[in-house]
Design a protein around this motif. Structure first.
Motif, PDB file in Angstrom:
ATOM      1  N   UNK A 270     -11.413   5.702  -0.081  1.00 51.87           N
ATOM      2  CA  UNK A 270     -10.271   5.035   0.113  1.00 51.87           C
ATOM      3  C   UNK A 270     -10.662   4.031   0.858  1.00 51.87           C
ATOM      4  N   UNK A 271     -11.562   4.684   2.045  1.00 52.89           N
ATOM      5  CA  UNK A 271     -11.730   3.760   2.727  1.00 52.89           C
ATOM      6  C   UNK A 271     -13.906   3.252   2.220  1.00 52.89           C
ATOM      7  N   UNK A 272     -13.980   3.397   1.075  1.00 53.94           N
ATOM      8  CA  UNK A 272     -15.471   3.019   0.224  1.00 53.94           C
ATOM      9  C   UNK A 272     -14.776   1.820  -0.297  1.00 53.94           C
ATOM     10  N   UNK A 273     -13.524   2.309  -1.083  1.00 55.66           N
ATOM     11  CA  UNK A 273     -12.910   1.318  -2.053  1.00 55.66           C
ATOM     12  C   UNK A 273     -12.667   0.180  -0.760  1.00 55.66           C
ATOM     13  N   UNK A 274     -11.538   0.142   0.543  1.00 53.04           N
ATOM     14  CA  UNK A 274     -11.373  -0.945   1.060  1.00 53.04           C
ATOM     15  C   UNK A 274     -12.486  -1.825   2.163  1.00 53.04           C
ATOM     16  N   UNK A 275     -13.576  -0.849   2.662  1.00 54.39           N
ATOM     17  CA  UNK A 275     -14.299  -1.982   3.047  1.00 54.39           C
ATOM     18  C   UNK A 275     -13.795  -1.864   4.680  1.00 54.39           C
ATOM     19  N   UNK A 276     -12.569  -1.012   4.666  1.00 54.21           N
ATOM     20  CA  UNK A 276     -12.748  -0.844   6.446  1.00 54.21           C
ATOM     21  C   UNK A 276     -12.583   0.042   6.623  1.00 54.21           C
ATOM     22  N   UNK A 277     -11.642   0.673   8.758  1.00 48.11           N
ATOM     23  CA  UNK A 277     -11.481   1.788   8.488  1.00 48.11           C
ATOM     24  C   UNK A 277     -10.541   2.015   8.476  1.00 48.11           C
ATOM     25  N   UNK A 278      -9.439   1.731   7.838  1.00 53.86           N
ATOM     26  CA  UNK A 278      -8.225   1.951   7.580  1.00 53.86           C
ATOM     27  C   UNK A 278      -7.245   3.227   8.334  1.00 53.86           C
ATOM     28  N   UNK A 279      -7.609   3.071   9.809  1.00 55.16           N
ATOM     29  CA  UNK A 279      -7.051   3.879  10.862  1.00 55.16           C
ATOM     30  C   UNK A 279      -5.507   3.017  10.775  1.00 55.16           C
ATOM     31  N   UNK A 280      -4.563   3.600  11.507  1.00 53.39           N
ATOM     32  CA  UNK A 280      -3.121   3.359  12.138  1.00 53.39           C
ATOM     33  C   UNK A 280      -2.879   3.943  12.751  1.00 53.39           C
ATOM     34  N   UNK A 281      -1.388   3.956  13.893  1.00 50.38           N
ATOM     35  CA  UNK A 281      -0.886   4.266  15.034  1.00 50.38           C
ATOM     36  C   UNK A 281       0.249   5.468  13.398  1.00 50.38           C
ATOM     37  N   UNK A 282       0.141   6.754  14.155  1.00 51.49           N
ATOM     38  CA  UNK A 282       0.569   7.727  14.169  1.00 51.49           C
ATOM     39  C   UNK A 282       0.867   8.613  14.720  1.00 51.49           C
ATOM     40  N   UNK A 283       2.049   9.498  14.244  1.00 52.61           N
ATOM     41  CA  UNK A 283       3.228  10.007  15.056  1.00 52.61           C
ATOM     42  C   UNK A 283       4.060  10.930  14.628  1.00 52.61           C
ATOM     43  N   UNK A 284       3.656  12.467  15.107  1.00 54.49           N
ATOM     44  CA  UNK A 284       4.989  13.846  13.696  1.00 54.49           C
ATOM     45  C   UNK A 284       5.995  13.790  15.016  1.00 54.49           C
ATOM     46  N   UNK A 285       7.253  13.382  14.242  1.00 52.27           N
ATOM     47  CA  UNK A 285       8.349  13.784  15.485  1.00 52.27           C
ATOM     48  C   UNK A 285       9.709  13.620  14.428  1.00 52.27           C
ATOM     49  N   UNK A 286       8.922  14.348  12.934  1.00 52.83           N
ATOM     50  CA  UNK A 286      10.255  14.294  11.922  1.00 52.83           C
ATOM     51  C   UNK A 286      11.338  13.661  12.364  1.00 52.83           C
ATOM     52  N   UNK A 287      10.980  11.934  12.184  1.00 53.87           N
ATOM     53  CA  UNK A 287      11.953  11.195  12.551  1.00 53.87           C
ATOM     54  C   UNK A 287      12.696  10.624  10.706  1.00 53.87           C
ATOM     55  N   UNK A 288      13.414   9.937  11.269  1.00 52.47           N
ATOM     56  CA  UNK A 288      13.949   9.252   9.812  1.00 52.47           C
ATOM     57  C   UNK A 288      13.201   8.051   9.716  1.00 52.47           C
ATOM     58  N   UNK A 289      12.676   7.931   7.762  1.00 54.46           N
ATOM     59  CA  UNK A 289      11.832   6.932   7.630  1.00 54.46           C
ATOM     60  C   UNK A 289      13.048   6.032   6.552  1.00 54.46           C
ATOM     61  N   UNK A 290      13.037   4.577   7.139  1.00 54.42           N
ATOM     62  CA  UNK A 290      13.569   3.485   5.728  1.00 54.42           C
ATOM     63  C   UNK A 290      12.150   3.093   4.738  1.00 54.42           C
ATOM     64  N   UNK A 291      12.504   3.190   3.825  1.00 54.08           N
ATOM     65  CA  UNK A 291      11.335   1.897   3.149  1.00 54.08           C
ATOM     66  C   UNK A 291      11.838   1.060   2.326  1.00 54.08           C
ATOM     67  N   UNK A 292      12.049   0.032   2.265  1.00 56.50           N
ATOM     68  CA  UNK A 292      12.635  -0.995   1.882  1.00 56.50           C
ATOM     69  C   UNK A 292      10.939  -1.539   1.032  1.00 56.50           C
ATOM     70  N   UNK A 293      12.599  -2.412  -0.137  1.00 56.00           N
ATOM     71  CA  UNK A 293      11.591  -2.483  -1.698  1.00 56.00           C
ATOM     72  C   UNK A 293      11.390  -4.121  -1.373  1.00 56.00           C
ATOM     73  N   UNK A 294      10.503  -4.860  -0.885  1.00 61.77           N
ATOM     74  CA  UNK A 294      10.183  -5.673  -0.766  1.00 61.77           C
ATOM     75  C   UNK A 294       9.741  -6.965  -1.766  1.00 61.77           C
ATOM     76  N   UNK A 295       9.207  -6.288  -2.944  1.00 57.46           N
ATOM     77  CA  UNK A 295       8.798  -6.978  -3.730  1.00 57.46           C
ATOM     78  C   UNK A 295       9.496  -6.561  -5.238  1.00 57.46           C
ATOM     79  N   UNK A 296      11.042  -6.085  -5.760  1.00 58.23           N
ATOM     80  CA  UNK A 296      11.610  -5.987  -6.519  1.00 58.23           C
ATOM     81  C   UNK A 296      11.141  -5.699  -7.732  1.00 58.23           C
ATOM     82  N   UNK A 297      10.641  -7.185  -8.084  1.00 58.85           N
ATOM     83  CA  UNK A 297      10.514  -7.798  -9.921  1.00 58.85           C
ATOM     84  C   UNK A 297       8.773  -6.742 -10.046  1.00 58.85           C
ATOM     85  N   UNK A 298       8.508  -6.089  -9.397  1.00 57.12           N
ATOM     86  CA  UNK A 298       6.930  -5.052  -9.343  1.00 57.12           C
ATOM     87  C   UNK A 298       7.193  -4.092  -9.823  1.00 57.12           C
TER      88      UNK A 298
END
Length: 241
Positions: free
Chosen positions: A106-134
């Protein structure tokens, strides 16, 4: 029929009892069972197989490769990474799941570091559909709720996606671009965030539907292969003095 290979490190399931209880046969087999359909044929491959299970023959017979990795990113041979990259350039679809954001491919194909924030706390995730036509959002509700997941937060160090399909909100307050598409060469790439190994995310029917939709979107388009290199003229070229 779309031919899919699910690739998984298959390390956590062998080393950690907590993960083994959730995925006793491995994440790859759970996904293979959940994704198989009348138009989707699924095989699996793992890190410790010869050539990581990604031989020339296997990749030549793979329309879409699904990648799950976490603790063994550095164990993936660079030659195999280049082999996968070439197949993507030549039209194989690639779906990268969860912690695969830090995989070599993935990093090779993106050409970037692909880093992010993270936390493992067993919390709720709500994933919104922002492109419903896709097409990847086909048949989904307005949002998907996961009662327990690992948090990933912005900033996510990736190029601007070609298309953004999902944005997640987490109980702790962070947001994240959880469904992103990219094109590389003739191949289509879909990054999909959910799937930490200590939670049963890959049994969730809506999560599986997203990945199935991603397979159908990333599969072979039937487009003509591009022609490159030295080329003879189509029309006579007059001498110019």
């Amino acid at each position: 029929m779309i031919k899919v290979t699910v690739w998984n490190e298959f390390l956590h399931e062998k080393l950690h009892d907590e993960v083994k209880k959730i995925y006793p046969d491995g994440i790859h087999r759970t996904l293979a069972k959940g994704l198989a359909a009348d138009d989707i044929e699924v095989a699996t491959a793992t890190l410790e197989e010869p050539e990581h299970g990604l031989t020339e023959e296997r990749l030549a017979n793979t329309d879409v490769l699904i990648w799950w990795g976490h603790m063994g990113h550095d164990k993936v041979d660079d030659e195999i990474v280049e082999r996968v990259q070439l197949r993507v350039w030549n039209g194989m679809g690639l779906i990268v799941l969860h912690s695969g954001h830090f995989s070599k491919i993935f990093k090779k194909l993106m050409g970037t570091g692909c880093d992010l924030k993270w936390r493992e706390a067993g919390e709720k995730e709500r994933m919104w559909v922002v492109n419903p036509a896709h097409p990847i959002a086909a048949g989904l509700p307005e949002y998907i709720t996961l009662d327990q997941e690992e948090m990933y937060g912005e900033h996510f160090d990736i190029p601007a996606p070609d298309e953004l399909i999902f944005v997640s909100w987490f109980e702790g307050g962070e947001v994240f671009r959880s469904g992103c598409t990219f094109s590389r060469g003739q191949g289509k790439i879909f990054y999909f965030r959910p799937g930490h190994e200590t939670y049963p995310t890959y049994y969730n029917p809506q999560v599986l539907q997203v990945i199935q939709n991603g397979i159908r979107w990333a599969g072979p388009s039937g487009a003509a292969a591009p022609v490159r290199g030295n080329h003879q003229p189509l029309e006579p070229i007059g001498n110019k003095e």
